[in-house]
Write a protein that holds these residues in place. Structure first.
Motif, short mmCIF file in Angstrom:
data_model
loop_
_atom_site.label_atom_id
_atom_site.label_comp_id
_atom_site.label_asym_id
_atom_site.label_seq_id
_atom_site.Cartn_x
_atom_site.Cartn_y
_atom_site.Cartn_z
N ALA B 43 0.82 -1.22 0.00
CA ALA B 43 0.00 0.00 0.00
C ALA B 43 0.85 1.26 0.00
O ALA B 43 0.37 2.32 -0.39
CB ALA B 43 -0.92 0.01 1.22
N VAL B 44 2.09 1.17 0.45
CA VAL B 44 2.93 2.37 0.60
C VAL B 44 4.07 2.40 -0.40
O VAL B 44 4.57 1.37 -0.83
CB VAL B 44 3.53 2.46 2.03
CG1 VAL B 44 2.42 2.56 3.07
CG2 VAL B 44 4.44 1.29 2.31
N GLU B 45 4.44 3.61 -0.75
CA GLU B 45 5.66 3.87 -1.52
C GLU B 45 6.43 4.94 -0.75
O GLU B 45 5.88 5.62 0.12
CB GLU B 45 5.31 4.40 -2.93
CG GLU B 45 4.53 3.41 -3.79
CD GLU B 45 5.33 2.18 -4.18
OE1 GLU B 45 6.57 2.27 -4.31
OE2 GLU B 45 4.72 1.11 -4.33
N THR B 46 7.70 5.11 -1.09
CA THR B 46 8.43 6.21 -0.48
C THR B 46 7.86 7.52 -1.02
O THR B 46 7.36 7.57 -2.15
CB THR B 46 9.93 6.16 -0.81
OG1 THR B 46 10.07 6.24 -2.22
CG2 THR B 46 10.55 4.86 -0.32
N MET B 47 7.93 8.57 -0.21
CA MET B 47 7.42 9.87 -0.65
C MET B 47 8.19 10.33 -1.89
O MET B 47 7.62 10.98 -2.77
CB MET B 47 7.53 10.91 0.47
CG MET B 47 6.52 10.73 1.58
SD MET B 47 4.79 10.80 1.02
CE MET B 47 4.67 12.52 0.57
N TYR B 61 -1.47 10.80 1.20
CA TYR B 61 -1.54 10.52 2.64
C TYR B 61 -0.18 10.04 3.11
O TYR B 61 0.33 9.03 2.63
CB TYR B 61 -2.55 9.41 2.92
CG TYR B 61 -3.96 9.88 3.12
CD1 TYR B 61 -4.29 10.73 4.17
CD2 TYR B 61 -4.98 9.44 2.29
CE1 TYR B 61 -5.61 11.14 4.37
CE2 TYR B 61 -6.29 9.84 2.48
CZ TYR B 61 -6.60 10.69 3.53
OH TYR B 61 -7.88 11.09 3.73
N VAL B 62 0.40 10.75 4.04
CA VAL B 62 1.67 10.34 4.63
C VAL B 62 1.39 9.32 5.73
O VAL B 62 0.42 9.45 6.47
CB VAL B 62 2.41 11.56 5.20
CG1 VAL B 62 3.77 11.14 5.76
CG2 VAL B 62 2.59 12.62 4.13
N VAL B 63 2.26 8.33 5.84
CA VAL B 63 2.10 7.25 6.81
C VAL B 63 3.32 7.23 7.71
O VAL B 63 4.45 7.15 7.23
CB VAL B 63 1.99 5.90 6.05
CG1 VAL B 63 2.14 4.73 7.01
CG2 VAL B 63 0.68 5.82 5.29
N ARG B 64 3.11 7.34 9.01
CA ARG B 64 4.25 7.33 9.93
C ARG B 64 3.93 6.49 11.16
O ARG B 64 2.79 6.47 11.63
CB ARG B 64 4.58 8.76 10.40
CG ARG B 64 4.64 9.75 9.28
CD ARG B 64 5.15 11.07 9.79
NE ARG B 64 6.60 11.07 9.80
CZ ARG B 64 7.33 12.03 10.36
NH1 ARG B 64 6.76 13.02 10.99
NH2 ARG B 64 8.64 11.98 10.28
N ARG B 65 4.95 5.84 11.70
CA ARG B 65 4.75 5.11 12.95
C ARG B 65 4.38 6.11 14.03
O ARG B 65 4.93 7.20 14.09
CB ARG B 65 6.02 4.35 13.32
CG ARG B 65 6.30 3.19 12.36
CD ARG B 65 7.64 2.53 12.64
NE ARG B 65 7.79 2.27 14.05
CZ ARG B 65 8.86 2.61 14.78
NH1 ARG B 65 9.87 3.20 14.20
NH2 ARG B 65 8.91 2.35 16.06
N LEU B 79 7.03 7.41 4.16
CA LEU B 79 6.14 6.58 3.35
C LEU B 79 4.81 7.29 3.14
O LEU B 79 4.36 8.07 3.97
CB LEU B 79 5.91 5.25 4.05
CG LEU B 79 7.18 4.43 4.36
CD1 LEU B 79 6.81 3.18 5.12
CD2 LEU B 79 7.91 4.08 3.06
N LEU B 81 0.71 6.53 1.23
CA LEU B 81 -0.18 5.57 0.58
C LEU B 81 -0.21 5.86 -0.92
O LEU B 81 -0.26 7.03 -1.32
CB LEU B 81 -1.59 5.69 1.15
CG LEU B 81 -1.74 5.31 2.64
CD1 LEU B 81 -3.15 5.63 3.14
CD2 LEU B 81 -1.41 3.84 2.86
#
Lengths: 443, 443
Positions: B43-47, B61-65, B79, B81
């Motif tokens: 589902a994720v790629e690098t920005m 949409y940025v994804v972060r822990r 990362l 989406l």
């Protein structure tokens, strides 16, 4: 520059993906045969919903619009990727209760995400397949048997059809352990359960020490807790072995009867695949009755590949309560190691059964016509991308594992055996085993 | 408190989900019949990968822990989406090129996410189904025809099998327009293209003004650009109409020939479903040849439900280049309005074909036996969750749309017609139309 894989986000090559699709199709088919309806929920939940379970928050991936206010710390209104399919399903049931017919039987096959630190064998994105049965206010006990049997049937089919390793499901009942501990005079039964749950990790002596030192249990009581945890049986003989420990409590009795029913029914439906195992606790999860864990033969180090249990309240809105029982199988957890080691493979890397050769670009139209005739009868067919010699066309098919090449002289060749026969594209049919890619175990 | 739906994240009730599954299964089957292999990417790629296309970054949409350093602003290592399936596929091709056989034909059916502001009719999570064919360094022109024909076959099948509205695909070729503009003496053909692309929104007079005022074109040249954009034909008559405008350029000629080939082939394969439409530009996307857009009859306001085109370089690593051609259909965009309005429904909300009634809990075992016999022959079957009277069992089935109830006296009742017959669970088979839920259009 070649992009590098992201640790924890497994992706399959086309061959592995065909294996995964075959497994997911098979799971879906078993679940639907038993009347489970598919539910698919959005990937995100509010952080409020995701963090209700306290200590899980560390594993959540927060999701924010790139141009959202970057200063704001994560709040309950923020969104996060779901880390399991239970939290979203509980929310879905509550949100749509007025439109669902209870008991509601659903399966859900989706990716989940966990914001783990990158680490060997830890997935940050993986696929789960869950089944749950949810009632409104009440849910009969026989559903505890049903979800175990349905999941074991599903896993047994993966074993017999595709050669996945066989599994054994280990089942316990929280009431049994709670009643036993209460019968020993213990108040805080969860404290005992959490320590006994460490048995496999730290061994019986260390657990005994914890029970005596931290909880102030007598040595005799601690020994009985350990004795209970070692009881395991594929039939109902566990009942007598528990009774022989001389502990009595109504809740213990209730748990024994319930677990015996599960074992008896499973032994009839899926012989040899389920055992009563009185050490199973499912740690901190909020189960209230039957609990399930599953080991795959030869892959015990993976831990439980399929777990679940009964909740008295999967969801509640104050007025109504939705009790549920469910089991979840870690599809990626099972498949990724088997596929990566080349132990589980598809017979070809494409759906294509027939490649129609093209002698010269001027005859591409005729080749397209043959392909259309084959497809009309459900035979996956490609037309060669380039007019080329006989040998090159065979090589194109061979590289992809396509078993048949169709030639313009009206013949079809099985490129594995070399056998070539005259054929009519409106009649010719491949052997059933060749129509779709086969999936199986490699020694 | 009932949780509220999240705006832009559509979810279906079980009936709608059965519709969606039927549509996705049908698309998959068509794609596989044509030899496309499934790919599923994370589902994720690098920005970095997501933001290569400049202005799209606002929708990511940025994804972060959750416990990642909150101070750090979004960097290229972060990362996000994926917002389409083309960026992940291009990365997959480059990452795995050594393991793929080219030309590589893949389909990909997955969710994508766009960090849009909540807004009527805008989805923030939706499902796309893409097909692409990718070559290594070269890719033959006939694949431009092929992806259009395969997608039109897929959409035609949704029309004939489930009653979805018919579609018309509008096709153009970037070379045609570029050659035409160059033939008129224009250097910056993209500048013209971008303005002509606004024709539907702002009308011919406004576009003419832009061409003259902003690009300094003569009135006559601007009129020719507008004339070109109005040309549309379901056959190759567009070629003569373009030539009648008196503009000449080798690239124009190349585009005309190529587009005529697509139109001719499509008219034979999927009659009436494809037109040459010389105003189609696909805005800022980096297509270099054929471009596709698709309208669904009666749902023109949705815009294009299925778009794509040819890239000279889907990906490149400096040494090698991977040209590609592909089309993407917006599954959620098509289905969500039809399902929400109740225009596309499943005949039942569960997979179950037969409910086996239970007279008394003591006879549940016998009911389970009947169910197992039916399932062994592929008939989706549930056992009643509660021993109950005749009428209650019928009601349970009726609420879910289950067509048959099996009674302990060895009879089965079609609860729609009321017809009840004696039956043997090892032999009885429902009519084929009842085995699985049907999906169709409601007036």
């Amino acid at each position: 520059m070649r992009p590098k894989p992201l640790s924890g986000f497994p992706e399959f090559l086309p061959n592995g993906r065909i294996v995964e699709q075959a497994v997911l199709d098979s799971l879906r088919q078993t679940f639907e045969l038993h009347g489970f309806a598919s539910v698919e929920t959005r990937a995100v939940e509010t952080m409020d919903a995701l963090t209700r379970k306290g200590d899980i928050t560390k594993e959540v991936y927060v999701v924010r619009r790139l141009h959202a206010d970057p200063a704001g710390a994560a709040s309950g209104d923020d969104l996060g990727l779901h880390f399991d399919l239970t939290v979203p399903f509980a929310r879905y049931v509550q949100e749509n209760a007025g439109h669902l017919a209870f008991p509601f039987r659903r399966y859900q096959i989706q990716k989940v995400w966990r914001g783990e630190r990158p680490q060997e064998g830890r997935y940050r994105e993986f696929c789960q397949a869950d089944i749950d049965i949810v009632g409104e206010n009440t849910l009969a006990a026989h559903h505890d048997i049903e979800v175990a049997v349905v999941m074991l049937e599903a896993l047994e089919r993966l074993h017999t059809e595709f050669g996945l390793p066989p599994v054994v499901m280990h089942v316990n009942n929280r009431k049994l352990a709670e009643g036993f501990y209460r019968g020993l005079g213990v108040e805080d039964h969860m404290a005992v359960l959490q320590r006994v749950d460490k048995l496999d990790k730290i061994g019986p002596d260390a657990v005994r020490a914890l029970l005596v030192d931290e909880l102030g249990m007598s040595g005799e009581a601690a020994d009985k807790c350990l004795a209970l945890a070692t009881i395991q049986s594929a039939d109902t003989s566990f009942v007598e072995r528990v009774r022989a420990l001389g502990v009595e409590h109504p809740l213990l009795e209730e748990g024994l009867v319930s677990l015996a029913e599960v074992v008896t029914a499973a032994a009839a439906a899926v012989p040899g695949r389920l055992v009563a195992d009185l050490k199973i606790a499912r740690g901190l999860d909020y189960y209230t009755g039957t609990v399930y864990e599953t080991e795959m033969a030869g892959f015990e180090s993976l831990g439980s590949i399929c777990s679940g249990g009964r909740y008295d309240a999967l969801a509640t809105d104050g007025k109504r309560t939705w009790p549920g029982v469910g089991i979840s199988v870690g599809v990626t957890r099972i498949l990724a190691p088997l596929i990566a080691r080349g132990q589980l493979v598809a017979s070809r890397s494409v759906p294509t059964c027939v490649l129609v050769a093209v002698d010269a670009e001027e005859t591409r139209g005729a080749a397209l016509g043959v392909a259309a005739q084959l497809r009309a009868r459900g035979i996956p067919t490609e037309v060669a991308p380039k007019a080329d010699k006989f040998g090159k066309q065979i090589r194109y098919a061979d590289r992809r594992g396509i078993p048949y090449v169709w030639f313009s002289d009206g013949s079809v060749k099985d490129i594995r055996s070399g056998e070539q026969v005259a054929a009519d594209p409106t009649i010719w049919t491949p052997p059933a085993a060749d129509l779709l890619p086969g999936v199986g175990r490699q020694a």
